[in-house]
Design a protein around this motif. Structure first.
Motif, PDB file in Angstrom:
ATOM      1  N   GLN A   1       0.828  -1.212   0.000  1.00 53.08           N
ATOM      2  CA  GLN A   1       0.000   0.000   0.000  1.00 53.08           C
ATOM      3  C   GLN A   1       0.863   1.263   0.000  1.00 53.08           C
ATOM      4  O   GLN A   1       0.498   2.266  -0.622  1.00 53.08           O
ATOM      5  N   ALA A   2       1.997   1.219   0.686  1.00 51.91           N
ATOM      6  CA  ALA A   2       2.914   2.367   0.749  1.00 51.91           C
ATOM      7  C   ALA A   2       3.797   2.464  -0.489  1.00 51.91           C
ATOM      8  O   ALA A   2       4.617   3.377  -0.586  1.00 51.91           O
ATOM      9  N   ARG A   3       3.641   1.532  -1.416  1.00 48.90           N
ATOM     10  CA  ARG A   3       4.417   1.480  -2.672  1.00 48.90           C
ATOM     11  C   ARG A   3       5.917   1.297  -2.411  1.00 48.90           C
ATOM     12  O   ARG A   3       6.747   1.710  -3.206  1.00 48.90           O
ATOM     13  N   LEU A   4       6.238   0.681  -1.282  1.00 47.71           N
ATOM     14  CA  LEU A   4       7.638   0.392  -0.971  1.00 47.71           C
ATOM     15  C   LEU A   4       8.094  -0.912  -1.618  1.00 47.71           C
ATOM     16  O   LEU A   4       9.291  -1.181  -1.686  1.00 47.71           O
ATOM     17  N   ALA A   5       7.153  -1.718  -2.072  1.00 52.52           N
ATOM     18  CA  ALA A   5       7.440  -2.928  -2.837  1.00 52.52           C
ATOM     19  C   ALA A   5       6.300  -3.141  -3.818  1.00 52.52           C
ATOM     20  O   ALA A   5       5.150  -2.782  -3.531  1.00 52.52           O
ATOM     21  N   ALA A   6       6.621  -3.721  -4.950  1.00 55.63           N
ATOM     22  CA  ALA A   6       5.605  -4.014  -5.953  1.00 55.63           C
ATOM     23  C   ALA A   6       4.815  -5.260  -5.574  1.00 55.63           C
ATOM     24  O   ALA A   6       3.649  -5.399  -5.917  1.00 55.63           O
ATOM     25  N   CYS A   7       5.480  -6.163  -4.862  1.00 51.82           N
ATOM     26  CA  CYS A   7       4.889  -7.444  -4.497  1.00 51.82           C
ATOM     27  C   CYS A   7       5.608  -7.954  -3.258  1.00 51.82           C
ATOM     28  O   CYS A   7       6.816  -7.768  -3.126  1.00 51.82           O
ATOM     29  N   VAL A   8       4.865  -8.575  -2.363  1.00 53.89           N
ATOM     30  CA  VAL A   8       5.471  -9.236  -1.211  1.00 53.89           C
ATOM     31  C   VAL A   8       4.914 -10.657  -1.164  1.00 53.89           C
ATOM     32  O   VAL A   8       3.700 -10.839  -1.054  1.00 53.89           O
ATOM     33  N   GLN A   9       5.790 -11.613  -1.277  1.00 52.45           N
ATOM     34  CA  GLN A   9       5.379 -13.008  -1.153  1.00 52.45           C
ATOM     35  C   GLN A   9       5.603 -13.459   0.281  1.00 52.45           C
ATOM     36  O   GLN A   9       6.567 -13.042   0.928  1.00 52.45           O
ATOM     37  N   ILE A  10       4.722 -14.312   0.757  1.00 51.13           N
ATOM     38  CA  ILE A  10       4.804 -14.825   2.123  1.00 51.13           C
ATOM     39  C   ILE A  10       4.868 -16.341   2.058  1.00 51.13           C
ATOM     40  O   ILE A  10       4.055 -16.975   1.385  1.00 51.13           O
ATOM     41  N   GLN A  11       5.822 -16.895   2.780  1.00 58.61           N
ATOM     42  CA  GLN A  11       5.984 -18.341   2.802  1.00 58.61           C
ATOM     43  C   GLN A  11       6.258 -18.791   4.232  1.00 58.61           C
ATOM     44  O   GLN A  11       7.070 -18.186   4.943  1.00 58.61           O
ATOM     45  N   ARG A  12       5.602 -19.851   4.656  1.00 62.70           N
ATOM     46  CA  ARG A  12       5.860 -20.394   5.997  1.00 62.70           C
ATOM     47  C   ARG A  12       7.187 -21.146   5.971  1.00 62.70           C
ATOM     48  O   ARG A  12       7.461 -21.913   5.048  1.00 62.70           O
ATOM     49  N   VAL A  13       7.999 -20.898   6.986  1.00 65.17           N
ATOM     50  CA  VAL A  13       9.308 -21.550   7.107  1.00 65.17           C
ATOM     51  C   VAL A  13       9.509 -21.985   8.554  1.00 65.17           C
ATOM     52  O   VAL A  13       8.798 -21.552   9.452  1.00 65.17           O
ATOM     53  N   ARG A  14      10.478 -22.829   8.784  1.00 67.64           N
ATOM     54  CA  ARG A  14      10.907 -23.176  10.136  1.00 67.64           C
ATOM     55  C   ARG A  14      12.320 -22.668  10.265  1.00 67.64           C
ATOM     56  O   ARG A  14      13.188 -23.011   9.481  1.00 67.64           O
ATOM     57  N   SER A  15      12.553 -21.849  11.263  1.00 67.29           N
ATOM     58  CA  SER A  15      13.866 -21.244  11.481  1.00 67.29           C
ATOM     59  C   SER A  15      14.559 -21.884  12.682  1.00 67.29           C
ATOM     60  O   SER A  15      13.928 -22.150  13.702  1.00 67.29           O
ATOM     61  N   VAL A  16      15.844 -22.120  12.526  1.00 63.42           N
ATOM     62  CA  VAL A  16      16.712 -22.568  13.610  1.00 63.42           C
ATOM     63  C   VAL A  16      17.752 -21.466  13.747  1.00 63.42           C
ATOM     64  O   VAL A  16      18.453 -21.151  12.786  1.00 63.42           O
ATOM     65  N   TYR A  17      17.830 -20.851  14.933  1.00 61.14           N
ATOM     66  CA  TYR A  17      18.691 -19.686  15.089  1.00 61.14           C
ATOM     67  C   TYR A  17      19.226 -19.581  16.513  1.00 61.14           C
ATOM     68  O   TYR A  17      18.654 -20.130  17.452  1.00 61.14           O
ATOM     69  N   ALA A  18      20.309 -18.861  16.636  1.00 59.73           N
ATOM     70  CA  ALA A  18      20.904 -18.594  17.945  1.00 59.73           C
ATOM     71  C   ALA A  18      20.320 -17.293  18.467  1.00 59.73           C
ATOM     72  O   ALA A  18      20.310 -16.281  17.768  1.00 59.73           O
ATOM     73  N   TRP A  19      19.850 -17.300  19.719  1.00 57.42           N
ATOM     74  CA  TRP A  19      19.311 -16.089  20.333  1.00 57.42           C
ATOM     75  C   TRP A  19      19.541 -16.150  21.837  1.00 57.42           C
ATOM     76  O   TRP A  19      19.109 -17.095  22.500  1.00 57.42           O
TER      77      TRP A  19
END
Length: 106
Positions: free
Chosen positions: A27-45
Motif C-alpha cells: 500500500q505504501a508502494r515500498l514494494a511491488a509485491c510481497v510473497q509470504i511463505q511459511r518456514v521453520r527457522s533454527v537460530y541462535a538467540w
C-alpha cells in the motif's frame, strides 16, 4: 544504482503479522509485491539455539527504496532484532523489472 531491482527479506512470528506487514508495504508502494511463505527457522538467540515457525516475507522493490523500507519494517515489526536483508536481482524479465519499477514509484 537506486533503480536496481532487489528483494528485501524479513520474517514475522505470526501469519497475521506477515499479512498485515505485506499489505502495508505494498500500500505504501515500498514494494511491488510481497510473497509470504511459511518456514521453520533454527537460530541462535541469547545464548540458546531456538527452533520456531516463522513467515518469510520477500518484498520485490528497488535498491533506492531500501532505507525507507527498512525504517518502515522496523516501525511495525514485533521482533527486537528483525531480519531485514537486501538481495540484489542481477537479471530478470525486462517487462517484470519495468513493472516493479513503476509499482514502486511515488
Amino acid at each position: 544504482m537506486s533503480d536496481t531491482a532487489c528483494i528485501v527479506l524479513t520474517t514475522a512470528g505470526t501469519e497475521d503479522e506477515a499479512e498485515q506487514l505485506a499489505d502495508a508495504i505494498v500500500q505504501a508502494r515500498l514494494a511491488a509485491c510481497v510473497q509470504i511463505q511459511r518456514v521453520r527457522s533454527v537460530y541462535a538467540w541469547q545464548g540458546e539455539t531456538r527452533r520456531e515457525p516463522e513467515w518469510l516475507l520477500m518484498a520485490k522493490t528497488r535498491a533506492g527504496r531500501f532505507a525507507e523500507l527498512e525504517a518502515f519494517i522496523r516501525e511495525r515489526h514485533g521482533y527486537e532484532v528483525p531480519e531485514i536483508v537486501q538481495v540484489p536481482i542481477t537479471a530478470g524479465s525486462a517487462a517484470y523489472l519495468r513493472w516493479l519499477g513503476e509499482a514502486t514509484t511515488d
